[in-house]
Design a protein around this motif. Structure first.
Motif, short mmCIF file in Angstrom:
data_model
loop_
_atom_site.label_atom_id
_atom_site.label_comp_id
_atom_site.label_asym_id
_atom_site.label_seq_id
_atom_site.Cartn_x
_atom_site.Cartn_y
_atom_site.Cartn_z
N ALA A 1 0.53 -1.39 -0.21
CA ALA A 1 -0.20 -0.34 0.64
C ALA A 1 0.78 0.95 -0.21
O ALA A 1 0.16 2.42 -0.48
CB ALA A 1 -1.48 -0.23 1.23
N ASP A 2 1.79 1.53 1.04
CA ASP A 2 3.21 2.34 0.81
C ASP A 2 3.73 3.01 -0.57
O ASP A 2 3.62 3.87 -0.79
CB ASP A 2 3.84 2.01 2.09
CG ASP A 2 3.43 2.70 3.02
OD1 ASP A 2 2.14 3.08 3.11
OD2 ASP A 2 3.65 1.29 4.03
N ALA A 3 3.87 1.79 -1.10
CA ALA A 3 4.37 1.68 -2.55
C ALA A 3 3.31 2.35 -3.46
O ALA A 3 4.50 2.95 -4.67
CB ALA A 3 5.01 0.33 -3.01
N LYS A 4 2.03 1.67 -3.48
CA LYS A 4 1.29 2.57 -4.28
C LYS A 4 0.93 3.76 -4.45
O LYS A 4 0.82 4.71 -4.78
CB LYS A 4 0.22 1.54 -4.04
CG LYS A 4 -1.11 1.69 -5.40
CD LYS A 4 -2.59 0.92 -5.00
CE LYS A 4 -2.97 1.21 -7.04
NZ LYS A 4 -3.90 0.09 -6.88
N GLN A 5 0.72 4.08 -2.79
CA GLN A 5 0.81 5.28 -2.45
C GLN A 5 1.77 6.61 -3.28
O GLN A 5 2.26 7.41 -4.29
CB GLN A 5 0.80 6.23 -0.95
CG GLN A 5 0.23 6.86 -0.67
CD GLN A 5 -1.53 7.32 -1.12
OE1 GLN A 5 -1.83 6.62 -1.29
NE2 GLN A 5 -1.45 8.20 -2.24
N GLN A 6 3.05 5.93 -3.13
CA GLN A 6 3.56 6.97 -4.08
C GLN A 6 4.23 6.73 -5.64
O GLN A 6 4.94 7.49 -5.75
CB GLN A 6 5.59 5.83 -3.39
CG GLN A 6 5.72 6.15 -1.20
CD GLN A 6 7.37 4.95 -1.04
OE1 GLN A 6 7.36 4.28 -1.68
NE2 GLN A 6 7.69 5.71 -0.03
N VAL A 7 3.73 5.61 -5.95
CA VAL A 7 3.91 5.63 -7.09
C VAL A 7 2.91 6.55 -7.43
O VAL A 7 3.49 7.60 -8.38
CB VAL A 7 3.53 4.37 -8.06
CG1 VAL A 7 2.92 4.65 -9.54
CG2 VAL A 7 4.24 3.27 -7.64
N GLU A 8 1.66 6.64 -7.19
CA GLU A 8 0.54 7.22 -7.18
C GLU A 8 0.84 9.20 -7.12
O GLU A 8 0.29 9.81 -7.23
CB GLU A 8 -0.72 7.75 -6.37
CG GLU A 8 -1.00 6.00 -7.46
CD GLU A 8 -2.66 5.62 -5.99
OE1 GLU A 8 -2.62 5.54 -5.21
OE2 GLU A 8 -3.47 4.95 -6.61
N ASN A 9 1.71 9.36 -5.78
CA ASN A 9 2.30 10.58 -5.26
C ASN A 9 3.95 11.05 -6.64
O ASN A 9 4.26 12.81 -6.60
CB ASN A 9 2.79 11.01 -3.94
CG ASN A 9 1.63 10.46 -3.24
OD1 ASN A 9 0.41 10.59 -3.58
ND2 ASN A 9 1.73 10.49 -1.68
N GLY A 10 4.09 10.16 -7.12
CA GLY A 10 4.92 10.69 -8.16
C GLY A 10 6.17 9.93 -7.52
O GLY A 10 7.43 11.02 -8.20
N GLU A 11 6.61 9.85 -6.17
CA GLU A 11 7.70 9.71 -5.48
C GLU A 11 8.59 8.43 -5.99
O GLU A 11 9.57 8.63 -6.05
CB GLU A 11 7.76 9.63 -4.38
CG GLU A 11 6.50 10.74 -3.27
CD GLU A 11 5.80 10.00 -2.67
OE1 GLU A 11 6.71 9.63 -1.59
OE2 GLU A 11 5.20 10.73 -1.66
N VAL A 12 8.14 7.13 -6.71
CA VAL A 12 8.34 6.31 -7.05
C VAL A 12 8.49 5.98 -8.64
O VAL A 12 7.34 5.81 -8.72
CB VAL A 12 9.55 5.67 -6.29
CG1 VAL A 12 9.32 5.77 -4.85
CG2 VAL A 12 8.20 4.56 -5.49
N SER A 13 8.36 4.91 -9.03
CA SER A 13 8.11 4.39 -10.45
C SER A 13 7.58 2.92 -9.31
O SER A 13 8.00 2.62 -9.17
CB SER A 13 9.42 4.36 -10.65
OG SER A 13 9.58 3.06 -10.83
N PRO A 14 6.34 2.65 -11.50
CA PRO A 14 5.65 1.66 -11.09
C PRO A 14 6.32 0.49 -10.25
O PRO A 14 6.22 -0.60 -9.53
CB PRO A 14 4.89 1.53 -11.77
CG PRO A 14 5.14 2.65 -12.53
CD PRO A 14 6.18 3.65 -12.36
#
Length: 134
Positions: free
Chosen positions: A58-71
């Motif tokens: 869930a954290d990784a998905k949120q970071q992707v949606e926030n543009g912080e990391v790639s998919p």
């Protein structure tokens, strides 16, 4: 543990009518195997581990949606991989894979490299680029 004392608590295996093979001692003190439906401490530990994995996803998905990391980070978590394992699967150095975690770098990856990641995660390149379809 004695064969007669092998735990038969309700566990993760109980729901699917499965039993776990464990080692125990028989009445003569010799090692043998026994079936167990579960052991409460093991069930709790496993449940906690699964909860932690789900939080990381869930954290990784949120970071992707926030543009912080790639998919790539999201799919790495879903597939229960770490950087070392992912790098070995795609055949690249760890520093290079870590660099692909940056959204700006990910956006410039060639179709061949994207395909390597997609093949590793057993998804299409379209799914790799857009986690909303996952």
């Amino acid at each position: 543990m004695e064969k007669e004392k092998v735990p038969q608590d309700k566990g993760n295996l109980t729901q699917s009518n499965l039993k776990e093979l464990v080692y125990a001692t028989d009445e003569n003190g010799n090692y043998t195997t026994a079936l167990s439906t579960g052991w409460e401490p093991k069930t709790i530990a496993l449940s906690n581990s699964i909860d932690e994995i789900n939080e990381r996803i869930a954290d990784a998905k949120q970071q992707v949606e926030n543009g912080e990391v790639s998919p790539i980070c999201y799919y790495m978590e879903i597939n229960k991989m770490d950087l070392t394992i992912l790098a070995s699967y795609v055949g690249m150095w760890k520093w290079r894979v870590k660099r692909h975690f940056k959204p700006a770098i990910f956006a410039k990856l060639s179709p061949a490299i994207l395909q390597k990641y997609a093949d590793t995660f057993d998804i299409s390149v379209a799914e790799l680029k857009n986690i909303k379809t996952a």
